[in-house]
Design a protein around this motif. Structure first.
Motif, mmCIF file in Angstrom:
data_model
loop_
_atom_site.group_PDB
_atom_site.id
_atom_site.type_symbol
_atom_site.label_atom_id
_atom_site.label_comp_id
_atom_site.label_asym_id
_atom_site.label_seq_id
_atom_site.Cartn_x
_atom_site.Cartn_y
_atom_site.Cartn_z
ATOM 1 N N LEU A 6 -45.628 36.272 15.493
ATOM 2 C CA LEU A 6 -45.878 34.869 15.152
ATOM 3 C C LEU A 6 -47.301 34.676 14.645
ATOM 4 O O LEU A 6 -47.525 33.989 13.646
ATOM 5 N N PRO B 279 -45.876 27.669 11.118
ATOM 6 C CA PRO B 279 -44.909 26.581 11.232
ATOM 7 C C PRO B 279 -45.593 25.275 11.629
ATOM 8 O O PRO B 279 -46.653 25.285 12.259
ATOM 9 N N PHE C 189 -36.401 24.126 16.755
ATOM 10 C CA PHE C 189 -37.187 24.862 15.762
ATOM 11 C C PHE C 189 -36.288 25.137 14.564
ATOM 12 O O PHE C 189 -35.207 25.686 14.703
ATOM 13 N N ILE D 189 -35.948 27.227 11.240
ATOM 14 C CA ILE D 189 -36.464 28.353 10.465
ATOM 15 C C ILE D 189 -36.478 27.980 8.987
ATOM 16 O O ILE D 189 -37.423 28.284 8.268
ATOM 17 N N ARG D 190 -35.447 27.295 8.548
ATOM 18 C CA ARG D 190 -35.340 26.893 7.147
ATOM 19 C C ARG D 190 -36.473 25.936 6.747
ATOM 20 O O ARG D 190 -37.045 26.049 5.669
ATOM 21 N N ASN E 139 -39.355 25.468 8.523
ATOM 22 C CA ASN E 139 -40.656 25.966 8.993
ATOM 23 C C ASN E 139 -41.337 25.099 10.041
ATOM 24 O O ASN E 139 -42.501 24.746 9.894
ATOM 25 N N LEU F 232 -36.318 33.459 18.492
ATOM 26 C CA LEU F 232 -36.966 32.604 17.500
ATOM 27 C C LEU F 232 -37.948 33.384 16.626
ATOM 28 O O LEU F 232 -37.913 33.280 15.402
ATOM 29 N N THR F 233 -38.817 34.180 17.248
ATOM 30 C CA THR F 233 -39.807 34.922 16.457
ATOM 31 C C THR F 233 -39.139 35.988 15.595
ATOM 32 O O THR F 233 -39.549 36.215 14.466
ATOM 33 N N TYR G 90 -37.482 34.083 12.627
ATOM 34 C CA TYR G 90 -38.513 33.510 11.758
ATOM 35 C C TYR G 90 -39.258 34.610 11.000
ATOM 36 O O TYR G 90 -39.483 34.517 9.795
ATOM 37 N N ASP H 187 -36.978 36.259 8.396
ATOM 38 C CA ASP H 187 -36.739 35.326 7.295
ATOM 39 C C ASP H 187 -37.946 35.242 6.362
ATOM 40 O O ASP H 187 -37.801 35.308 5.143
ATOM 41 N N LYS H 188 -39.125 35.123 6.909
ATOM 42 C CA LYS H 188 -40.320 34.942 6.079
ATOM 43 C C LYS H 188 -40.723 36.227 5.357
ATOM 44 O O LYS H 188 -41.199 36.188 4.230
#
Length: 183
Positions: free
Chosen positions: A79, A89, A106, A108-109, A111, A163-164, A167, A170-171
């Motif tokens: 993160l 984010p 949260f 992800i799409r 941010n 979550l991490t 995320y 994805d990024k």
């Protein structure tokens, strides 16, 4: 160190820290190797990477010298690295309506955090506990030398890990998995 015609050359080197405990614990070594693979992917030669180097060294130190949960260390590392790379984010208010209260989701799409109303409308949101919300906020806002100075309960750690992972993948548009076998 000096630059030759095409490459850099090193005259001499003295280590400051050798992270000895990484060599004596295969589980710690596995996480350190994984983190180094990520660093190799996100950095380039002649790039100013001071913040990334500081994060890497702090992370290796915590892995080597403490008994902190390795999954928590990896989550915080990922993160914080995303924040350094420009993928911070939005955590102070809802990314849709700017509501500052009841941030439970949260996205992800989108941010960042979403309030209760916006999060229920977005099927891609992940519900977060209060501990996970606090862990995310602390990881993003804490001074570099103190980012590993917290712990989180097991159930919240599972949320934080999911979550991490989502995320981060994805990024960076790549899935990073820890290798079970090093050799």
């Amino acid at each position: 160190m000096y630059k030759g015609s095409n490459t850099y050359h090193i005259n001499s080197v003295e280590p400051i820290e050798v992270f000895y405990n990484l060599r004596t614990d295969l589980e710690k070594l596995k996480y350190a190797v994984h983190i180094n693979k990520i660093i190799q992917d996100v950095t380039h030669e002649n790039q100013n990477c001071y913040q990334i180097l500081q994060l890497l060294l702090n992370t290796l130190y915590v892995i080597s010298e403490t008994d902190k949960d390795l999954d928590l260390i990896l989550c915080v590392f990922k993160l914080r690295l995303l924040c350094i790379l420009g993928f911070t984010p939005k955590i102070d208010s809802c990314v849709n309506c700017n509501e500052k209260e009841k941030l439970k989701y949260f996205s992800i799409r989108d941010n960042g955090f979403k309030c209760d109303a916006c999060g229920k409308q977005d099927k891609s949101c992940i519900t977060m506990s209060e501990s996970t919300i606090n862990a995310i906020k602390y990881t993003i806002m804490a001074p570099a030398k103190k980012i590993y100075s917290f712990n989180i309960k097991d159930e919240s750690l599972e949320e934080f890990k999911l979550l991490t992972k989502l995320y981060f993948n994805d990024k960076l548009e790549k899935e990073y998995k820890i290798e079970d076998k090093l050799f």
